[in-house]
Enzyme design. Structure first.
Site, PDB file in Angstrom:
ATOM      1  N   GLY A  11     -26.625 -71.834 110.878  1.00 19.10           N
ATOM      2  CA  GLY A  11     -25.238 -72.258 110.996  1.00 19.10           C
ATOM      3  C   GLY A  11     -24.591 -72.733 109.707  1.00 19.10           C
ATOM      4  NE  ARG A  92     -28.805 -60.368 121.757  1.00 17.66           N
ATOM      5  CZ  ARG A  92     -29.974 -59.752 121.900  1.00 17.66           C
ATOM      6  NH1 ARG A  92     -30.945 -59.965 121.031  1.00 17.66           N
ATOM      7  NH2 ARG A  92     -30.168 -58.912 122.895  1.00 17.66           N
ATOM      8  CG  LEU A  94     -20.644 -59.646 120.859  1.00 23.62           C
ATOM      9  CD1 LEU A  94     -19.581 -60.474 120.149  1.00 23.62           C
ATOM     10  CD2 LEU A  94     -21.123 -60.335 122.125  1.00 23.62           C
ATOM     11  CG  ASN A 108     -19.406 -60.281 111.789  1.00 24.22           C
ATOM     12  OD1 ASN A 108     -20.063 -61.299 111.978  1.00 24.22           O
ATOM     13  ND2 ASN A 108     -19.955 -59.151 111.373  1.00 24.22           N
ATOM     14  CG  HIS A 110     -22.076 -57.531 107.055  1.00 24.06           C
ATOM     15  ND1 HIS A 110     -23.027 -57.413 108.045  1.00 24.06           N
ATOM     16  CD2 HIS A 110     -22.463 -56.689 106.071  1.00 24.06           C
ATOM     17  CE1 HIS A 110     -23.937 -56.530 107.668  1.00 24.06           C
ATOM     18  NE2 HIS A 110     -23.625 -56.080 106.469  1.00 24.06           N
ATOM     19  CG  ASP A 142     -14.061 -51.799 114.809  1.00 21.53           C
ATOM     20  OD1 ASP A 142     -15.303 -51.968 114.826  1.00 21.53           O
ATOM     21  OD2 ASP A 142     -13.511 -50.984 114.049  1.00 21.53           O
ATOM     22  N   GLY A 144     -17.276 -50.905 116.740  1.00 21.65           N
ATOM     23  CA  GLY A 144     -18.452 -50.469 115.985  1.00 21.65           C
ATOM     24  C   GLY A 144     -19.259 -51.647 115.446  1.00 21.65           C
ATOM     25  CB  VAL A 145     -22.671 -52.036 114.217  1.00 25.41           C
ATOM     26  CG1 VAL A 145     -23.497 -53.043 113.422  1.00 25.41           C
ATOM     27  CG2 VAL A 145     -23.135 -52.010 115.665  1.00 25.41           C
TER      28      VAL A 145
END
Lengths: 204, 204
Positions: A11, A92, A94, A108, A110, A142, A144-145
């Site tokens: 975190g 995870r 989604l 997100n 990354h 969105d 996709g990953v």
């Protein structure tokens, strides 16, 4: 705008959001709830220490049924009146059904300069590939990953002596600066998407 | 080390090599010959203006027979005693057979931070994808397209107002600095490959 923060691990990106809030730099975004998918995530402790509600929705309790897991997540977010979601080291994937609940309201972070090195272990991928520059990407989620429209990126050098861990630390420092900024701008309605290009419309 | 420079277009990267030579910064690399696959490439003129032999091996004369085209290229390079090759905006894909003639002695410059945006029109791809950081990559050529071990990369920002052309200009400025440096280090034997990771071993 009430944010729900989804976490899986230690975190540190959540901590960056908390620190920004404490400096008054997150408003009009508010941290409404932190949800971990792992009971022992250190992020849960960080949230409670910061006076933020923290819940656990343990994905292992759903016997591999992603739909039920996501329904539990959604119920929990709804019960805290969450309007937008931050994935802060949430490990995870989604489903589009879940993602569609938060159109242009899910961020997100990354640890690579996407579209390079999507998926897991991005710093390890970068070191193995021998790139000389890597960095971080804050993007809308969105279906996709790691494919959604990009809000911010920052570059960092990859040094000869780097391993995945040392590179990841350098990248995380950039994520910690950019994720709270992106959360604030999203809450302020200052992020405009035109096709895949995202512009900031306020004088930030 | 005698270099052959392969070009297709205006030759600004060739000019950067010539300028570095004129400043005494290319040695022990020498510019032995420039070969263009297009008769009207401006690079041919730049080479001749700089006192470098310039040849045309026009790929359209070989009726789509890549092997014959590459044999003509190789003959021309051999006739000038070329030991290493620089692809400086050369727009033909070379076969593994040709590439294998110059193991770790063929450099390419590419206008993106590889592995993002390989292939043609990289700046256009970057703008369409909405990345906030792009750059250039100087790499050894291997059998793939833009996949070889990376020697240098430099990052540049992508601005809201950018189109492919304005981004490409910003990237080219970085290529012009890094390509001559990589050519010099290759000629000096100062580039060491370990798997995909390239290190510079001299105090450059």
């Amino acid at each position: 705008m009430r944010l729900g923060v989804l976490v899986s691990g230690s975190g540190t990106n959540l901590q960056a959001l908390i620190d920004a809030r404490d400096r008054g730099e997150l408003s009009p975004a508010e941290l409404a709830v932190v949800i971990a998918n792992r009971p022992r995530a250190k992020a849960v402790e960080r949230a409670r220490d910061a006076g933020i509600s923290a819940e656990v929705v343990d994905h292992t309790r759903f016997g591999g049924d992603r739909r039920s897991f996501e329904e539990a997540l959604a119920s929990c977010l709804d019960s805290f009146g969450v309007e937008a979601v931050i994935l802060a080291g949430f490990m995870r994937v989604l489903s589009p059904t879940f993602v569609d609940r938060y159109p242009r309201r899910m961020l997100n972070t990354h640890p690579s300069l996407l579209p390079a090195f999507p998926g897991v272990r991005a710093p390890e991928q970068a070191v193995a590939h021998g790139v000389k520059v890597s960095g971080c990407t804050i993007h809308f989620v969105d279906a996709g990953v790691d494919t959604g429209p990009i809000i911010f990126q920052a570059a960092v050098p990859v040094l000869d002596a780097d391993d995945a861990a040392s590179l990841h630390r350098r990248i995380l420092a950039e994520e910690h600066a950019l994720l709270p900024k992106a959360a604030r701008l999203m809450a302020a309605g200052a992020l405009i998407c035109e096709d895949r290009r995202v512009r900031v419309v306020e004088a930030a």
